[in-house]
Design a protein around this motif. Structure first.
Motif, PDB file in Angstrom:
ATOM      1  N   GLU A 140      11.622  15.826  28.102  1.00 51.49           N
ATOM      2  CA  GLU A 140      11.713  14.490  27.495  1.00 51.49           C
ATOM      3  C   GLU A 140      11.561  13.420  28.563  1.00 51.49           C
ATOM      4  O   GLU A 140      12.241  13.456  29.592  1.00 51.49           O
TER       5      GLU A 140
ATOM      6  N   LEU B 241       7.946  15.187  25.267  1.00 48.48           N
ATOM      7  CA  LEU B 241       8.262  14.175  24.259  1.00 48.48           C
ATOM      8  C   LEU B 241       8.520  12.814  24.886  1.00 48.48           C
ATOM      9  O   LEU B 241       9.101  12.721  25.965  1.00 48.48           O
TER      10      LEU B 241
ATOM     11  N   GLU C 262       5.473  13.912  20.404  1.00 42.77           N
ATOM     12  CA  GLU C 262       4.811  14.801  21.358  1.00 42.77           C
ATOM     13  C   GLU C 262       3.658  14.072  22.028  1.00 42.77           C
ATOM     14  O   GLU C 262       2.746  13.577  21.365  1.00 42.77           O
TER      15      GLU C 262
ATOM     16  N   LYS D  79       6.732  21.449  24.599  1.00 45.79           N
ATOM     17  CA  LYS D  79       6.343  20.075  24.290  1.00 45.79           C
ATOM     18  C   LYS D  79       6.879  19.104  25.333  1.00 45.79           C
ATOM     19  O   LYS D  79       7.944  19.309  25.901  1.00 45.79           O
TER      20      LYS D  79
ATOM     21  N   PRO E 192      15.532  19.400  21.220  1.00 41.65           N
ATOM     22  CA  PRO E 192      15.499  18.375  20.176  1.00 41.65           C
ATOM     23  C   PRO E 192      16.347  18.716  18.950  1.00 41.65           C
ATOM     24  O   PRO E 192      16.944  17.839  18.351  1.00 41.65           O
TER      25      PRO E 192
ATOM     26  N   GLY F 156      10.639  10.857  20.998  1.00 42.24           N
ATOM     27  CA  GLY F 156      10.608  11.849  19.930  1.00 42.24           C
ATOM     28  C   GLY F 156       9.217  12.236  19.471  1.00 42.24           C
ATOM     29  O   GLY F 156       9.065  13.021  18.541  1.00 42.24           O
TER      30      GLY F 156
END
Length: 152
Positions: free
Chosen positions: A111, A58, A63, A56, A102, A61
């Motif tokens: 992130e 991000l 996606e 993912k 996460p 927080g």
């Protein structure tokens, strides 16, 4: 009678095989995410340890994309992480990327920390302001020794 049982077994086996193939296709689609036709970007990391294709991406927080591919750039000897984000996003040029976990039980993710620049990243842009993930040993050492390694 034996031919009828064999035909039923073949039909049941074909049905099970079809369901298994369908589930495999569904699982692969979920792994690679729902971001179709997004904007592809690249990031350069000293180490992409723990990150994998399909991970993912991000932002706050949420996606917003998926990692497409991780390769080694032979010229720079850095990990090149290709990822796709939602094309509706306009990330500032000074955005920072980090590899994070996460939660303790989840896979690592990429992130995005958006910057404050007015100009946005163009499709295919390379982000070089990245933060490698600290290993558990490094985190414990930093906690115990206050970030000073080797005592000096």
């Amino acid at each position: 009678m034996a031919a009828g049982k064999r035909g039923g077994a073949i039909l049941a086996s074909a049905l099970v095989l079809g369901v298994a193939c369908g589930f495999s296709i569904y699982a692969d689609a979920q792994k690679h995410g729902r971001i179709a036709g997004g904007t592809e970007l690249h990031a350069r990391f000293n180490s992409a340890n723990g990150l994998h294709a399909g991970a993912k991406v991000l932002l706050a927080g949420v996606e917003v994309g998926r990692v497409r591919d991780i390769t080694l750039d032979p010229a720079t000897q850095l990990a090149d992480v290709a990822f796709v984000v939602d094309s509706r996003l306009h990330l500032p040029k000074d955005s920072v990327l980090g590899i994070v976990a996460p939660t303790m039980t989840s896979d690592n993710a990429l992130e995005i920390t958006p910057g404050k620049a007015v100009e946005s990243l163009a499709a295919g842009a390379v982000i070089s302001d990245t933060r490698d993930q600290l290993s558990l040993e490094q985190q414990v050492s930093n906690y115990i020794f206050g970030g000073a390694l080797g005592g000096g």
